[in-house]
Structure formats: C-alpha cells, structure tokens
Motif scaffolding. Structure first.
Motif, PDB file in Angstrom:
ATOM      1  N   PHE A   1      -0.528  12.172   1.562  1.00  0.00           N
ATOM      2  CA  PHE A   1       0.146  10.975   1.029  1.00  0.00           C
ATOM      3  C   PHE A   1      -0.210   9.713   1.803  1.00  0.00           C
ATOM      4  CE2 PHE A   1       3.684  14.140  -0.044  1.00  0.00           C
ATOM      5  CZ  PHE A   1       3.036  14.493  -1.220  1.00  0.00           C
TER       6      PHE A   1
ATOM      7  N   ILE B   1     -10.714   4.696  -5.146  1.00  0.00           N
ATOM      8  CA  ILE B   1     -10.002   3.443  -4.897  1.00  0.00           C
ATOM      9  C   ILE B   1     -10.861   2.508  -4.050  1.00  0.00           C
ATOM     10  CG2 ILE B   1      -7.729   4.489  -5.207  1.00  0.00           C
ATOM     11  CD1 ILE B   1      -7.339   4.674  -2.302  1.00  0.00           C
TER      12      ILE B   1
ATOM     13  N   ASP C   1      -5.768  -0.198  -5.147  1.00  0.00           N
ATOM     14  CA  ASP C   1      -5.513   1.147  -4.627  1.00  0.00           C
ATOM     15  C   ASP C   1      -4.393   1.844  -5.398  1.00  0.00           C
ATOM     16  OD1 ASP C   1      -7.488   0.915  -2.801  1.00  0.00           O
ATOM     17  OD2 ASP C   1      -6.208   0.831  -1.029  1.00  0.00           O
TER      18      ASP C   1
ATOM     19  N   GLU D   1       0.825  -1.208   0.000  1.00  0.00           N
ATOM     20  CA  GLU D   1       0.000   0.000   0.000  1.00  0.00           C
ATOM     21  C   GLU D   1       0.868   1.271   0.000  1.00  0.00           C
ATOM     22  OE1 GLU D   1      -3.804  -0.400   0.754  1.00  0.00           O
ATOM     23  OE2 GLU D   1      -3.680   1.488  -0.328  1.00  0.00           O
ATOM     24  N   THR D   2       2.121   1.168   0.491  1.00  0.00           N
ATOM     25  CA  THR D   2       2.961   2.376   0.466  1.00  0.00           C
ATOM     26  C   THR D   2       3.206   2.827  -0.972  1.00  0.00           C
ATOM     27  OG1 THR D   2       4.963   1.027   0.559  1.00  0.00           O
ATOM     28  CG2 THR D   2       4.186   1.963   2.628  1.00  0.00           C
TER      29      THR D   2
ATOM     30  N   THR E   1       0.951   3.481  -2.937  1.00  0.00           N
ATOM     31  CA  THR E   1       0.004   4.582  -3.158  1.00  0.00           C
ATOM     32  C   THR E   1       0.669   5.900  -2.810  1.00  0.00           C
ATOM     33  OG1 THR E   1      -0.855   4.326  -0.913  1.00  0.00           O
ATOM     34  CG2 THR E   1      -2.056   3.206  -2.658  1.00  0.00           C
ATOM     35  N   GLY E   2       1.461   5.907  -1.728  1.00  0.00           N
ATOM     36  CA  GLY E   2       2.170   7.127  -1.359  1.00  0.00           C
ATOM     37  C   GLY E   2       3.107   7.560  -2.475  1.00  0.00           C
ATOM     38  N   SER E   3       3.816   6.593  -3.057  1.00  0.00           N
ATOM     39  CA  SER E   3       4.740   6.925  -4.137  1.00  0.00           C
ATOM     40  C   SER E   3       3.982   7.487  -5.337  1.00  0.00           C
ATOM     41  CB  SER E   3       5.524   5.670  -4.554  1.00  0.00           C
ATOM     42  OG  SER E   3       6.081   5.065  -3.415  1.00  0.00           O
TER      43      SER E   3
ATOM     44  N   GLU F   1       2.244  14.849  -7.391  1.00  0.00           N
ATOM     45  CA  GLU F   1       2.068  15.933  -6.430  1.00  0.00           C
ATOM     46  C   GLU F   1       1.655  17.243  -7.101  1.00  0.00           C
ATOM     47  OE1 GLU F   1       5.401  16.065  -3.833  1.00  0.00           O
ATOM     48  OE2 GLU F   1       4.504  17.534  -2.475  1.00  0.00           O
TER      49      GLU F   1
ATOM     50  N   VAL G   1      -6.817  20.959  -6.355  1.00  0.00           N
ATOM     51  CA  VAL G   1      -6.913  20.349  -5.026  1.00  0.00           C
ATOM     52  C   VAL G   1      -8.144  19.452  -4.895  1.00  0.00           C
ATOM     53  CG1 VAL G   1      -7.007  20.811  -2.544  1.00  0.00           C
ATOM     54  CG2 VAL G   1      -5.690  22.297  -4.036  1.00  0.00           C
TER      55      VAL G   1
ATOM     56  N   ALA H   1      -8.194  15.557  -4.842  1.00  0.00           N
ATOM     57  CA  ALA H   1      -7.877  14.739  -3.665  1.00  0.00           C
ATOM     58  C   ALA H   1      -9.138  14.205  -2.972  1.00  0.00           C
ATOM     59  CB  ALA H   1      -7.036  15.537  -2.671  1.00  0.00           C
TER      60      ALA H   1
ATOM     61  N   ILE I   1     -10.202  10.670  -3.962  1.00  0.00           N
ATOM     62  CA  ILE I   1      -9.285   9.532  -3.895  1.00  0.00           C
ATOM     63  C   ILE I   1      -9.885   8.329  -3.155  1.00  0.00           C
ATOM     64  CG2 ILE I   1      -7.093   8.740  -2.888  1.00  0.00           C
ATOM     65  CD1 ILE I   1      -5.865  11.374  -3.724  1.00  0.00           C
ATOM     66  N   PRO I   2     -10.366   8.489  -1.902  1.00  0.00           N
ATOM     67  CA  PRO I   2     -10.886   7.305  -1.211  1.00  0.00           C
ATOM     68  C   PRO I   2     -12.088   6.708  -1.939  1.00  0.00           C
ATOM     69  CG  PRO I   2     -10.533   9.104   0.341  1.00  0.00           C
ATOM     70  CD  PRO I   2     -10.403   9.683  -1.044  1.00  0.00           C
TER      71      PRO I   2
ATOM     72  N   GLU J   1     -19.298   5.763   0.906  1.00  0.00           N
ATOM     73  CA  GLU J   1     -17.912   6.206   0.738  1.00  0.00           C
ATOM     74  C   GLU J   1     -17.831   7.710   0.449  1.00  0.00           C
ATOM     75  OE1 GLU J   1     -15.215   3.446   0.364  1.00  0.00           O
ATOM     76  OE2 GLU J   1     -14.052   5.167   1.003  1.00  0.00           O
TER      77      GLU J   1
ATOM     78  N   THR K   1     -16.364  10.033   2.899  1.00  0.00           N
ATOM     79  CA  THR K   1     -14.934  10.345   2.977  1.00  0.00           C
ATOM     80  C   THR K   1     -14.670  11.708   2.353  1.00  0.00           C
ATOM     81  OG1 THR K   1     -14.516   9.222   0.880  1.00  0.00           O
ATOM     82  CG2 THR K   1     -14.170   7.942   2.885  1.00  0.00           C
TER      83      THR K   1
ATOM     84  N   ILE L   1      -6.247   4.286   5.615  1.00  0.00           N
ATOM     85  CA  ILE L   1      -7.588   3.701   5.545  1.00  0.00           C
ATOM     86  C   ILE L   1      -7.518   2.305   4.943  1.00  0.00           C
ATOM     87  CG2 ILE L   1      -8.712   5.956   5.510  1.00  0.00           C
ATOM     88  CD1 ILE L   1      -9.111   5.770   2.605  1.00  0.00           C
TER      89      ILE L   1
ATOM     90  N   LEU M   1      -2.915   4.708   2.618  1.00  0.00           N
ATOM     91  CA  LEU M   1      -2.189   3.767   3.467  1.00  0.00           C
ATOM     92  C   LEU M   1      -2.953   3.526   4.773  1.00  0.00           C
ATOM     93  CD1 LEU M   1       0.392   2.219   3.510  1.00  0.00           C
ATOM     94  CD2 LEU M   1       1.575   4.223   4.351  1.00  0.00           C
TER      95      LEU M   1
ATOM     96  N   LEU N   1       1.139   9.032  -5.296  1.00  0.00           N
ATOM     97  CA  LEU N   1       0.654  10.373  -4.959  1.00  0.00           C
ATOM     98  C   LEU N   1       1.778  11.406  -5.044  1.00  0.00           C
ATOM     99  CD1 LEU N   1      -1.764   9.637  -1.972  1.00  0.00           C
ATOM    100  CD2 LEU N   1      -2.350  10.303  -4.304  1.00  0.00           C
ATOM    101  N   ARG N   2       2.965  11.028  -4.547  1.00  0.00           N
ATOM    102  CA  ARG N   2       4.099  11.966  -4.624  1.00  0.00           C
ATOM    103  C   ARG N   2       4.476  12.241  -6.074  1.00  0.00           C
ATOM    104  NH1 ARG N   2       7.138  11.981   0.458  1.00  0.00           N
ATOM    105  NH2 ARG N   2       9.107  12.258  -0.602  1.00  0.00           N
TER     106      ARG N   2
ATOM    107  N   TRP O   1      10.181   8.866   4.447  1.00  0.00           N
ATOM    108  CA  TRP O   1       9.667   9.757   3.407  1.00  0.00           C
ATOM    109  C   TRP O   1      10.000  11.223   3.717  1.00  0.00           C
ATOM    110  CZ3 TRP O   1       4.211   7.313   2.215  1.00  0.00           C
ATOM    111  CH2 TRP O   1       4.339   6.469   1.114  1.00  0.00           C
TER     112      TRP O   1
ATOM    113  N   MET P   1      -1.950  17.315  -8.131  1.00  0.00           N
ATOM    114  CA  MET P   1      -2.828  17.455  -6.975  1.00  0.00           C
ATOM    115  C   MET P   1      -2.851  18.886  -6.489  1.00  0.00           C
ATOM    116  SD  MET P   1      -3.337  14.694  -4.109  1.00  0.00           S
ATOM    117  CE  MET P   1      -1.675  14.228  -3.719  1.00  0.00           C
TER     118      MET P   1
END
Lengths: 449, 449
Positions: free
Chosen positions: B317, A323, A432, A295-296, A298-300, A306, A313, A316, A319-320, B295, B298, B323, B321, A302-303, B380, A309
């Motif tokens: 970011f 996914i 995700d 799941e990390t 997803t962080g990559s 960036e 804005v 964002a 997103i939830p 959802e 959210t 949720i 992760l 998103l970055r 990060w 995003m």
C-alpha cells in the motif's frame, strides 16, 4: 577581463588585505568591472568588506552595492559610519538606492535619506511595491518642455549628468508635467536644430502605469523591443523611466521562480548558496507534505482494490511502471503548456485548441506506450490477459495525463493562479491516484475479477 | 493600442478583405505596431497574407516579416513575385534578412541576394551558425576612424540611416578595421567637438568572437548591463554588433527550451500551437520510452522482493506514497540546482558545497516526512513495525533523492551535457527503482522477513 578569471584577482586582494595593504587591494579591485568587483567583494570576510568599501572611490563603491543583493548591501551599509554610507549611496542610481534604503532599519533610513543630495529623487521611489513598475523605475530622466527647440534639447543633454549610463531617450512633457511624447537621442541629432520638440517627438509611444506588475512590464518591453519605458501616474504625469537592463534581471528572476515552482517548491527569495538550510526546508516542506497527503489517496485506492490484487499478484509489479509513465506524460504536457501560456498568450485562444492538441498527442503516445507495455508484460510471462490489461491501462492513463496536463494550467491561469502551481510533482501525484483507479478498473473488466 | 485589443482590428481586417477592400485592410493594419501587425497577420489565411503583404508599405511589410517565425516568413516570401520579395527584404535589418534568406530554397536564395541593395551587408551574415554571436549580430553599425573628431563623428551620425532603430553606440576602428574603442552617442554629445575620437573612446569594452555561443552572449550582456555588444573575428576586425533586444528573445527562447527539457521532453523548434501533433509526439516519445524502460527496473525490484511482499501485504500500500515522495523531493532539488547552475555559476564552487547543503536539507525534510509517514501508517492500522519501516524508508529515500538531485545536474554540466537532462521525470524514475530497493531492504531488517 571577463568573469571567468576572477580567482587570481581574489587571491591578490586577499593577500594584500592580510598584509594590511588596503591600497593594493583597492587598486586590484578598481581594475575590474562593477559586476566582477561585486562578485569578488562578496567572497571577502565581513570585516574585510567593511574595511575596504570606504577606501574605494565612492562611485566604485556605489556600483558594487548596486550589483549586490539588496539585503547583503544593506547589511554592509549598516556597519559603515553614516556619513560614509550616505556619500556612497548618493552615487547610486536612484532606483537602486531606494531598494537598498528600503532594507535599512527605519531610524537609519530617515537619517541616510536626509543626508542625500539626491533625496528628492530617491524618496518618492520608496513608496512603490518592489515588483511593480514604480519599484523598477528610476526617477532620473530628462523631461523637456514641448516648446523647446532641438538645439536647446541637445544643449540640455550636454549638461545633464545622470548616475546611470544607459539612458537613450528624452521625454517631452506639457506644462502639467504630463508625458506628451518621446524622442531618442539619435533621432534628436538628426532633426533640424530650430524645430520645436512638439513637432518632432513620437506621440505614439508605449507607457505603463506606476502600479503595473513587473512581469507585464517585461512582456511589453520584450514584445515591442523597447530600450526604455516611461512610467506615468493615473493623471498621466511622467514619474519615472524603466531601462531594459533592469528588465533583463526581472526576466531572469521570474524564470528562476517559475523553474523552482515547477519543480514543486516555493521560490527562494535569495540566491541558492546564500539561502540557509532551514530557509530551503521551509520553502519545500509545504508542497512535500501537501503532495504526501494527496498521494495517500493511492493507498486508499490500493486498499479498495485489495481483493483484485490478491487474486492476480502480478498486477502489483506494474504499478510503479504505469503511474510513473502517467506522471511523465503529464509533466511533459504541463511544462509545454505553461511556457506557451507565458510566451504565446495561449489562454487567449480558448481551452479547446490546446485540449484537442494534447488529446491527439496523448492518443498517439498512448498507442505507442500500449504496444511497448504489452510486449514487455508478455516478456515477464504474465500471460496475455494481464498484458492486455497493462496495455489498455497505460493507453488510458497517458491520454488522461495529457488531458489533465493541458487543462489544469490553463484553468489555473484563468483563476489568476500562477500556472506553475501545476508543477511536475503535482501532476505526478494527481496522476498516481487516478491512474491506479484506471488500472484496476480496466483489470476488473478484462480479467473479470 | 496594446496587444490585448487586437480582436477588433482582426475582425475589421478580415471583413475588409472579404469585401475586396484591400486598402481598408492595409489602413487598419498600418495603424498598429509591428509585433501586433505580425500577430494579426499570422491569423489570416495564406491567400489573404499573400494578397496583403505586397500592398503594404515595404517598411511595414519588412517589420512584419522580422517579427514572424523565420520559417513562416520564408513560406510567405516564397509565394511572392521575386522582385516584390527582394524589395521587402531590402528594408529588413540585415541580421533578420539573413535569417529569412537562410530558410529559402538555394535557387531562390541566390536570386533574392543578387537583387538586394544591402547584398554586401547580408551575404556575410549567412555564413554563421544561427545560435552563435555571428548569427545574432547585425552588420549594420557605424565604424569611424580613430583620427576623426567628435564633430565629424556627430556629422556622420546625422547622415547615417540604418534600418534598425536601436543602435546607441559608435565604434572606432584602426586602419586595419580592428576594433579600437567604443563610445555611446550620449558620451559623444558631451565631448569637445574638436577632440579626436582616439582620445575620448572607451578602450576597456567587452567584445565577443564571432563563434561565441548565443547563451554566452546573453550571459555577458545581462551581467554587464550592455545595450550593444561588438563582435570581432579572430584578427580583431569588427564584423558586427549584437543589440539587447535580440538577446531578450534569446533568453526567452532558451528559457522555453530549458523548461520543456526539464518537463522531460525535447524542446519544440516552433511555437506550440504551430507544432503539429506528430512533431510534438516525436519530441516526447523518446524520453517517454527511455524512462519506461528504466522504470521497468521497478518491476524487477518488486519481483526480487516478491516473498517479502507476500509475507506482509500491507507493505504494498505504501509503494506509490514512498516513491512518489522521493520523486517530489528529487524534483525540488534538481530544479533549484539547475537554476543555480544557470545564474549563479554553481559549478565553479565545487561539488561539495551544494552536496552538503542538500544533504542537510534532505536530513531535515526526511525527518519531518518520516514522522508524518509514521503517524499516517499507524492510522491505517498497519501495526508499529510496518509504520516504523515506512518512516525509516521515507527518511532514507528523501535523503537519497536530495543527494542524487544535487549531484546529477552538476555532473552533467561538467560532462558538457545540458543539466536539464536531469529532468523532473528522469529524477522520479531514478528514485522509483532505487527507492523501492531501499524500502524493501529496510523492511527486511526491521520486519526480519
């Protein structure tokens, strides 16, 4: 009395034991059926169990041990005098006795085995893996010669006193003990008394090798509606018989394992309430960590996006939603496919039929969700461009989730991996990261950012 | 021959039919066992099926119809001449015949029923709900008088020719046809021939009322290892018998339904590959939409915390992760609890034991995940304050997910709602919105934003 009314009896047994009235407790317990006796018994304190068991009729005590979890039964047996233990185990069905003895300490094992009258029946059963046909079978069966007459077979049946109650078939073997045919007791009754068994037995029977996996055994017996299934060794020698009641337990156990795996945890080896907190943690933490690391990603992603995003804005906020919907669609697909693999031999039909099916379903569902998402996004005043982005992205994500959800379990099955490894959580996690990638790619194209 | 080698026979049958060699196709088919015949049969074209079925031995044709899905069987029967259809249905086991006739058009139903020799056995079975004991039972059983001797009972058994093969018990009734006791054939063989049945039967048997739900029937037979289960009406009159092979099918069917529900979809009524795309869509779209709407919460939570997100952009970011992990922990818990409800009567142990268990598991798992998340966040380069926020939030979210995952299925069960309604997707969705709320609240406190 059925299993819902045990509370009263439990109170009675406990009260009797507190007043040192063991006979009263025994009487209350012996009025019940074995599974109820075992349930009630396992609610008692350890000392109460040890005090009570030797006072029961050995047959009842054996029935209770048969119904208990093997480890629990072994724990109790270890507290009993060895002679008492052996006397009770002698009354157990050989397959259940072997399972219990397998849980004892090695020194204890040998001692108990040597005390058993049924030693010759139990000892060979200890050699087989617990989840194989050999581990499920009982060595208690009636094997008769081919030249015997029906009348002689019936006479043999009358004097046969097995520990188990539910054996309805008679097996006929040649002079090398190789299985030659089977006949049900009902059929036997209907044949001419003077006929030879060789002439009346069914020779087109289903049998399994001793090493066959228990899941395969359950499939065969369920498919062919078999009440009993003979087990042979590689030379064709009849070595045991599996009865349907054991298979019903296997089915229940396998279902529980599949369910837990599909929930994203390794299966528990024992009933839930008997499993300690640390055991449960150990079964879950591996998947939780693995999915966390995946799941990390997803962080990559998103970055990586960036700038996009920051430019818009409001992207964002969805997103939830995006996914989450992708994960749900994937979980719907994979749960259906996993069961179709289990009961419909789906993997033998090739990859394309389920893939095409899910692709079609995904296109329709994606379209519906796209329209709904577009409307919802407009209601949030995000403007038509963002709304279109969200709609197109959810369409693509749902289709993608359905494709992944149909392919992955089938591929797992082909690689001889249990398809439940593609659990709901695994699907959500995979969708995700990839879903975010789809989302921002679509945003890049439509919003030109 | 086992079910994995059917391809060759299928080719042979198809080739024979293409060369108008129906006899060849019949011979190839009749060498197989009924479930294999049915599998192969359902691979044929509709016209081939209609051509082949009347040419088979009626008993084989009946076996095939028994193995097919009721709707498929009814479709084929509808294409046959009515006399042929009746002749085949007469060879079916009465419970299977009733299920099939129940799927026919009303006019057709009445005609076929009137043609049947077994009419008196089949007609009463049409009255019961398909998923009740009455819908599962067969009316084909041997009921003998209490005054009969063992020898007379054995003689009666010898002349009894049921359509089913797997009946091992004899039922003894009083003069009002009320069930008075049961005895297995094996026991009967061992009793004195001159003894009266009343003196040798087991009177402490398990029986069910005709309206009992099939899931309860399956539980009873599995719990008490029963091969057959007598069914009585409210007056105690014996009206039918359920055999274990039907219950194994029920268990499989219920497992499939539970699995699909847990995956977040309504169960399919028919096998997966026989279900059309639109049917599959209809079963899934309801949940997908409902979860989508839930959802969207959210989105509302995110908009509510828009300022905090803008102040510390790196918080975003970690959203998937956090949720995602919460949803995974919730799905792990709920899958375990749902199975414990199904097989361990967990709901009878009260709410607190599982709640306390999952709270403890959640605390340990939350701690582990918190430490891992803290490390990952530092890597990060988000700074220690954001890392601490992420760690505390994931701890709280995992604990919260475990509590929800243990309580909701048990509460559902108490409200008489199937606990699988708390599916993996439902858990993820619930945890997504509430998890975000937890995250930003923690962020507000720690980062003072």
């Amino acid at each position: 009395m059925l299993y819902t009314d045990l509370e009263d009896v439990l109170v009675k047994v406990r009260t009797s034991l507190e007043h040192d009235d063991v006979a009263g407790a025994v009487a209350a317990l012996e009025a019940l059926r074995a599974p109820d006796q075992a349930d009630l018994f396992s609610e008692l304190e350890d000392e109460q169990q040890t005090a009570l068991l030797p006072r029961l009729d050995p047959e009842d005590a054996a029935d209770i041990l048969e119904e208990l979890d093997d480890e629990d039964a072994a724990d109790i047996v270890a507290t009993l005098p060895r002679e008492t233990a052996a006397r009770i185990i002698d009354e157990m069905e050989p397959d259940e006795a072997a399972d219990l003895i397998g849980e004892l300490e090695p020194a204890e094992q040998e001692y108990v085995l040597r005390q058993l009258e049924d030693q010759a029946e139990v000892r060979p059963l200890l050699l087989h893996a617990e989840d194989s046909a050999g581990g499920l079978m009982t060595s208690e069966f009636l094997a008769l010669g081919r030249r015997m007459t029906v009348a002689e077979a019936l006479a043999a049946l009358r004097t046969w006193k097995p520990d188990a109650e539910d054996i309805y078939d008679v097996y006929v073997v040649d002079r090398h003990s190789r299985l030659a045919g089977t006949i049900s007791m009902r059929q036997l009754l209907m044949e001419e008394p003077a006929a030879e068994l060789a002439d009346v037995v069914e020779t087109d029977y289903v049998s399994v090798l001793v090493g066959t996996d228990q899941e395969e055994v359950a499939r065969l017996m369920s498919r062919y509606d078999l009440a009993t299934l003979p087990v042979v060794d590689p030379q064709g020698m009849l070595v045991g018989v599996i009865t349907i009641d054991d298979v019903v337990d296997v089915l229940e156990e396998e279902t529980t394992e599949d369910f837990q795996r599909f929930g994203g945890t390794q299966p528990l080896d024992r009933p839930y309430l008997d499993s300690g907190v640390l055991t449960v943690v150990r079964k879950r933490v591996g998947w939780l960590l693995l999915l966390f690391l995946t799941e990390t990603l997803t962080g990559s992603v998103l970055r990586h996006f960036e700038e996009q995003m920051a430019a818009v804005v409001s992207l964002a906020f969805f997103i939830p939603l995006l996914i989450g919907t992708g994960g749900n669609a994937g979980s719907q697909t994979t749960s259906t496919i996993i069961r179709a693999l289990a009961v419909e031999d789906l993997d033998k039909r090739g990859l394309f039929r389920p893939l095409f099916h899910e692709l079609s379903v995904g296109l329709v569902l994606g379209l519906v969700m796209g329209v709904v998402a577009y409307t919802r996004a407009l209601m949030w005043n995000t403007g038509p461009a963002v709304a279109l982005t969200v709609a197109v992205a959810i369409f693509a994500i749902v289709v993608w989730a359905n494709v992944l959800g149909s392919l992955l379990p089938i591929i797992a099955q082909r690689l001889k991996i249990d398809p439940t490894v593609v659990s709901g959580p695994a699907m959500s996690t995979l969708v995700d990261a990839t879903g975010l990638f789809i989302y921002f790619t679509v945003a890049g194209i439509i919003l030109a950012i």
